[in-house]
Design a protein around this motif. Structure first.
Motif, short mmCIF file in Angstrom:
data_model
loop_
_atom_site.label_atom_id
_atom_site.label_comp_id
_atom_site.label_asym_id
_atom_site.label_seq_id
_atom_site.Cartn_x
_atom_site.Cartn_y
_atom_site.Cartn_z
N TRP A 323 27.36 60.46 28.75
CA TRP A 323 26.56 61.53 29.19
C TRP A 323 26.25 62.69 28.03
N GLU A 324 27.37 62.70 27.43
CA GLU A 324 27.17 63.77 26.16
C GLU A 324 26.49 63.40 25.21
N LYS A 325 26.80 62.03 24.50
CA LYS A 325 25.85 61.65 23.33
C LYS A 325 24.61 60.95 23.58
N LYS A 326 24.40 60.58 24.86
CA LYS A 326 22.97 59.70 24.99
C LYS A 326 22.29 60.38 26.15
N VAL A 327 22.82 60.33 27.47
CA VAL A 327 22.09 60.45 28.70
C VAL A 327 21.36 61.77 28.94
N TYR A 334 18.31 61.67 34.20
CA TYR A 334 18.98 61.23 35.30
C TYR A 334 19.69 62.46 35.79
N HIS A 335 19.31 62.65 36.89
CA HIS A 335 19.52 63.96 37.81
C HIS A 335 21.24 64.11 38.06
N LEU A 336 21.74 62.73 38.25
CA LEU A 336 23.39 63.12 38.56
C LEU A 336 24.11 61.78 38.06
N THR A 337 24.84 62.15 37.15
CA THR A 337 25.81 61.10 36.50
C THR A 337 27.31 60.95 37.09
N ARG A 363 40.03 66.54 23.76
CA ARG A 363 39.35 65.34 23.37
C ARG A 363 38.14 65.02 24.00
N TYR A 364 37.95 65.75 25.09
CA TYR A 364 36.78 65.35 26.17
C TYR A 364 36.10 66.78 26.41
N LYS A 365 34.84 67.11 26.18
CA LYS A 365 34.24 68.28 26.56
C LYS A 365 33.80 68.45 27.90
N TYR A 366 33.62 67.32 28.59
CA TYR A 366 33.48 67.13 29.90
C TYR A 366 34.69 66.26 30.66
N TRP A 367 35.63 66.80 31.25
CA TRP A 367 36.81 65.94 31.46
C TRP A 367 37.03 65.95 32.99
N ALA A 368 36.67 66.87 33.91
CA ALA A 368 36.85 66.85 35.17
C ALA A 368 36.03 67.90 35.76
N GLY A 369 35.41 67.34 37.02
CA GLY A 369 34.57 68.05 37.96
C GLY A 369 33.16 68.13 37.57
N ILE A 370 32.61 69.05 38.10
CA ILE A 370 31.09 68.91 37.97
C ILE A 370 30.65 69.95 36.63
N TYR A 371 29.67 69.55 36.14
CA TYR A 371 29.07 70.09 35.04
C TYR A 371 27.58 70.08 35.13
N GLU A 372 26.93 71.00 34.43
CA GLU A 372 25.29 70.89 34.28
C GLU A 372 24.76 71.22 32.99
N GLU A 373 23.91 70.36 32.56
CA GLU A 373 23.15 70.65 31.26
C GLU A 373 21.75 70.42 31.34
N LEU A 374 21.16 70.80 30.86
CA LEU A 374 19.61 70.69 30.74
C LEU A 374 19.05 70.15 32.31
N GLY A 375 19.49 70.93 33.41
CA GLY A 375 19.05 70.47 34.61
C GLY A 375 19.74 69.15 35.18
N TYR A 377 23.23 66.84 36.17
CA TYR A 377 24.72 67.17 36.72
C TYR A 377 25.34 65.95 36.15
N ILE A 378 26.54 66.28 35.92
CA ILE A 378 27.76 65.16 36.02
C ILE A 378 29.02 65.50 36.83
N ASN A 379 29.54 64.38 37.23
CA ASN A 379 30.82 64.59 38.12
C ASN A 379 31.83 63.75 37.40
N VAL A 380 32.87 64.46 36.48
CA VAL A 380 33.95 63.57 35.84
C VAL A 380 35.06 63.52 36.91
N ASN A 381 35.16 62.15 37.55
CA ASN A 381 36.31 62.02 38.49
C ASN A 381 37.53 62.18 37.82
N ARG A 382 38.78 62.60 38.50
CA ARG A 382 40.18 62.75 37.87
C ARG A 382 40.78 61.40 38.16
#
Length: 411
Positions: A323-327, A334-337, A363-375, A377-382
């Protein structure tokens, strides 16, 4: 080699301060020396397991036990070392180095008494992580939490207003040791009564056969609009020394079949439409794509080749680095990853809604929970299961429920 030397140096510093705390606190030196001896045994066993570890054979009990003991003995020592280091800094600036030495030579009791008091505080603080780690090993790894989120989108098709999805990730079935706890978690998932269940990879540690004892258990998962899955880095069997490439490929095919038998539609750089009342949203699933040496089999363009750019899209991609590098820069929006992979390192501190921390954040910028960038969302499940360290401390196994709502969250 430099990292190894630094690691050993840190451990020795922790042992140095811990030895001081025990020596000052306990009148009997036997307690101090017994604890020191046990620490050396734990440390020696850990390095023995590291240097003899063969990942191709999977993670063996001996390695897991060595890791448990290392964490159990040395994480609490961090609290001791930090406390006593703080005291040393205070002593230096309060008394001055010369006065400190003179007081020690003359046999003054003020500094000694204070040292004992601080040492007792340090040992008391160390008892907290010690107890937490024990809980994490015996209970925490099955301490399932249902985390619920509501996400708003202006362009969500009206028919999907209130649509619920359940995400699970990183089952790692080869690590389980209690089938009843897993059955409980499956029942908990079904209780959410979500419209769809989405699994975002790593259903095994290495081999398809790990899933066989839990096939019927996970086969009880139900969702009215179906269940979908993607592959994680562990699912490919890349960490095993197979007899041949053909055997490795067959293992992957067996794993796909097992997932289909459970009821999952395995998306291999593919997409599906979820339809409701004449409207639809696109569900896109890519194979694993990970930065930092992990497999990059994911092909976002191929997976989205048969959907429209203007479709509302949910992407399933195991590794959040994708998500960080490509999506998020992709013009398809992509509305929700949905991702997993990090496990939240199975170790950290969380106060829901207020604070979360884990070493994995380095190690990971997005590592747990909901984040939003450029409109988007991503959820990183634990993660649902666990790997290597057979426990969870502060970062509990997760079942995510996301409700999609049309419109602004300020409406």
């Amino acid at each position: 080699m430099l990292r190894l030397i630094l690691f050993i140096l840190i451990l020795l510093i922790l042992d140095f301060y811990t030895f001081q705390a025990f020596k000052v606190t306990f009148k009997s030196q036997i307690v101090t020396y017994i604890f020191t001896f046990l620490s050396l045994v734990v440390l020696g066993n850990f390095f023995y397991q590291i240097f003899t570890f063969d990942r191709s054979n999977g993670i063996q009990f001996q390695f897991s036990l060595a890791l448990i003991l290392l964490v159990l003995f040395y994480v609490p020592k961090i609290f001791i070392a930090v406390t006593l280091l703080g005291e040393d800094i205070f002593r230096f600036f309060s008394y001055g180095l010369e006065n400190d030495v003179r007081t020690s030579i003359e046999g003054g009791t003020t500094l000694g008494g204070r040292r004992k008091f601080i040492s007792q505080i340090a040992l008391g603080l160390a008892a907290l992580p010690f107890a937490s780690i024990l809980y994490g090993v015996f209970r925490g790894k099955y301490n399932y939490k249902v985390l619920k989120y509501t996400l708003h989108f202006d362009d969500l098709p009206k028919a999907f207003d209130g649509y619920k999805l359940t995400q699970i990730s990183d089952i790692h079935s080869g690590s389980f040791d209690n089938v009843e706890k897993v059955k409980y978690a499956v029942d908990l998932i079904n209780e959410q009564q979500s419209d769809v269940i989405l699994f975002t990879g790593d259903i095994v540690n290495n081999r398809a056969e790990e899933l066989v004892p839990y096939k019927d258990v996970f086969g009880k998962l139900k969702a009215k609009d179906g269940m979908y899955s993607v592959l994680g880095n562990h699912d490919y069997g890349d960490y095993v020394a197979w007899e041949s490439e053909e055997v490795k490929k067959q293992n992957l095919e067996d794993l796909k079949v097992l997932q289909k038998d459970i009821g999952f539609d395995v998306l291999l750089n593919e997409s599906r439409y979820l339809e409701k009342e004449g409207e639809r949203i696109a569900l896109v699933g890519v194979e694993n794509w990970g930065a930092g040496g992990f497999k990059t089999a994911g092909d976002l363009k191929k997976a989205s080749s048969v959907i429209d750019k203007d479709d509302f899209k949910i992407l399933m991609s195991h590794d959040p680095s994708h998500w960080e590098k490509k999506v998020i820069q992709d013009d398809y929006h992509y509305h929700l990853t949905l991702s997993g992979h990090t496990h939240g390192m199975q170790f950290g501190i969380e106060i829901p809604g207020w604070f979360k921390w884990s070493p994995v954040k380095w190690r990971y910028k997005y590592w747990a929970g909901i984040y939003e960038e450029l409109g988007q969302y991503i959820n990183v499940n634990r993660g649902f299961g666990y790997l290597a360290f057979p426990g969870r401390v502060g970062i509990w196994p997760e079942i995510t429920v996301i409700e999609l709502k049309k419109g602004s969250d300020n409406a």
